[in-house]
Design a protein around this motif. Structure first.
Motif, short mmCIF file in Angstrom:
data_model
loop_
_atom_site.label_atom_id
_atom_site.label_comp_id
_atom_site.label_asym_id
_atom_site.label_seq_id
_atom_site.Cartn_x
_atom_site.Cartn_y
_atom_site.Cartn_z
N VAL A 1 0.84 -1.20 0.00
CA VAL A 1 0.00 0.00 0.00
C VAL A 1 0.87 1.25 0.00
N LYS A 2 1.87 1.29 0.89
CA LYS A 2 2.75 2.46 0.96
C LYS A 2 3.53 2.66 -0.34
N ARG A 3 4.06 1.56 -0.89
CA ARG A 3 4.86 1.66 -2.12
C ARG A 3 4.03 2.18 -3.28
N THR A 4 2.83 1.64 -3.45
CA THR A 4 1.99 2.06 -4.59
C THR A 4 1.43 3.46 -4.38
N LEU A 5 1.06 3.80 -3.15
CA LEU A 5 0.58 5.16 -2.89
C LEU A 5 1.67 6.18 -3.20
N HIS A 6 2.89 5.90 -2.73
CA HIS A 6 4.00 6.82 -2.99
C HIS A 6 4.29 6.92 -4.49
N GLY A 7 4.30 5.78 -5.17
CA GLY A 7 4.56 5.79 -6.61
C GLY A 7 3.51 6.54 -7.40
N VAL A 8 2.24 6.32 -7.10
CA VAL A 8 1.16 7.04 -7.80
C VAL A 8 1.21 8.52 -7.47
N HIS A 9 1.50 8.84 -6.22
CA HIS A 9 1.59 10.24 -5.79
C HIS A 9 2.65 10.98 -6.61
N LEU A 10 3.82 10.37 -6.77
CA LEU A 10 4.89 11.00 -7.55
C LEU A 10 4.56 11.03 -9.04
N ALA A 11 4.03 9.91 -9.56
CA ALA A 11 3.74 9.83 -10.99
C ALA A 11 2.62 10.79 -11.39
N ALA A 12 1.62 10.98 -10.53
CA ALA A 12 0.53 11.90 -10.86
C ALA A 12 1.01 13.34 -10.92
N GLN A 13 2.11 13.63 -10.23
CA GLN A 13 2.70 14.97 -10.30
C GLN A 13 3.72 15.10 -11.42
N GLY A 14 4.02 13.99 -12.10
CA GLY A 14 5.00 14.00 -13.18
C GLY A 14 6.43 13.88 -12.68
N ALA B 1 7.76 10.98 -11.46
CA ALA B 1 8.23 9.60 -11.62
C ALA B 1 7.53 8.98 -12.82
N ILE B 2 8.07 7.86 -13.27
CA ILE B 2 7.49 7.16 -14.41
C ILE B 2 6.35 6.29 -13.93
N MET B 3 5.25 6.30 -14.67
CA MET B 3 4.07 5.51 -14.31
C MET B 3 4.23 4.11 -14.88
N SER B 4 4.53 3.14 -14.02
CA SER B 4 4.64 1.75 -14.46
C SER B 4 3.24 1.19 -14.68
N ALA B 5 3.17 -0.02 -15.20
CA ALA B 5 1.87 -0.66 -15.44
C ALA B 5 1.12 -0.85 -14.12
N GLU B 6 1.84 -1.26 -13.08
CA GLU B 6 1.20 -1.46 -11.78
C GLU B 6 0.69 -0.14 -11.22
N LEU B 7 1.49 0.92 -11.33
CA LEU B 7 1.06 2.22 -10.82
C LEU B 7 -0.09 2.79 -11.63
N GLU B 8 -0.09 2.53 -12.92
CA GLU B 8 -1.21 3.00 -13.75
C GLU B 8 -2.50 2.28 -13.37
N GLU B 9 -2.41 0.98 -13.09
CA GLU B 9 -3.58 0.23 -12.65
C GLU B 9 -4.08 0.77 -11.32
N CYS B 10 -3.15 1.08 -10.41
CA CYS B 10 -3.53 1.65 -9.11
C CYS B 10 -4.16 3.03 -9.30
N ASN B 11 -3.58 3.84 -10.14
CA ASN B 11 -4.13 5.18 -10.41
C ASN B 11 -5.55 5.07 -10.95
N ASN B 12 -5.76 4.18 -11.92
CA ASN B 12 -7.10 4.01 -12.48
C ASN B 12 -8.09 3.53 -11.42
N ALA B 13 -7.63 2.64 -10.54
CA ALA B 13 -8.49 2.16 -9.46
C ALA B 13 -8.84 3.30 -8.51
N PHE B 14 -7.87 4.16 -8.20
CA PHE B 14 -8.14 5.29 -7.32
C PHE B 14 -9.16 6.24 -7.94
#
Length: 177
Positions: free
Chosen positions: A119-132, A134-147
């Protein structure tokens, strides 16, 4: 078979057939009908949920994938607890023959820490990627879409306890556990 092969007789026979065939017609158990109804209900409610979250996330000039996700991930990250120190808990509550609950406690803490780490890893990754940042990996993109949809990401559910709650209720339940 219709009693007669005349056009009107065949047409009358077809009109007499039920609109919805029972599962037994296809060689299925009658519980298959219940499963089908549950799946249709879930699909309907999921569609309603997508519509609702897009309206909510799109308010105040924020895009559905922009500021709303950044604020949401920041809010959830601030509420997340630290990982439990399993070694310290094992010392305080040693695994003994006469107290099997200590074994269960240790196992549950290990499982909870695995889920919390994801949870912490994906939240942090999506948080950074949504701000531009970090790079949005497939897992982070799936998490972002779910959010954005307001559902629990598959990455979380792979390590989680069984739950059918939407994202907000799931996070509240997760933190209370």
């Amino acid at each position: 078979m219709p009693p007669s092969m005349e056009y009107n007789s065949v047409l009358e026979h077809i009109r007499a057939l039920p609109m919805i065939a029972k599962p037994e017609v296809f060689g299925l158990h009658e519980n298959a009908d219940i499963t089908k109804d549950n799946n249709e209900t879930n699909a309907l409610l999921f569609g309603v949920l997508i519509t609702q979250t897009n309206i909510v996330a799109g308010g105040a000039g924020e895009g559905a994938e922009g500021g709303g996700v950044v604020d949401m991930t920041r809010d959830i990250m601030e509420r997340m607890p630290q990982l439990y120190d399993v070694v310290a808990v094992a010392e305080k509550y040693p695994v003994l023959y006469y107290n099997s609950m200590n074994t269960v406690l240790k196992q549950e803490l290990i499982r909870y820490n695995r889920l919390l780490a994801v949870v912490k890893r994906t939240l942090h990754g999506v948080h950074l990627a949504a701000q531009g940042l970090a790079i949005m990996s497939a897992e982070l993109e799936e998490c972002n879409n779910a959010f954005v949809k307001g559902i629990v990401p598959d990455a979380w559910m792979a390590k989680s306890y069984p739950s059918m709650k939407p994202l907000g209720s799931y996070v509240t339940d997760f933190l209370s556990r």
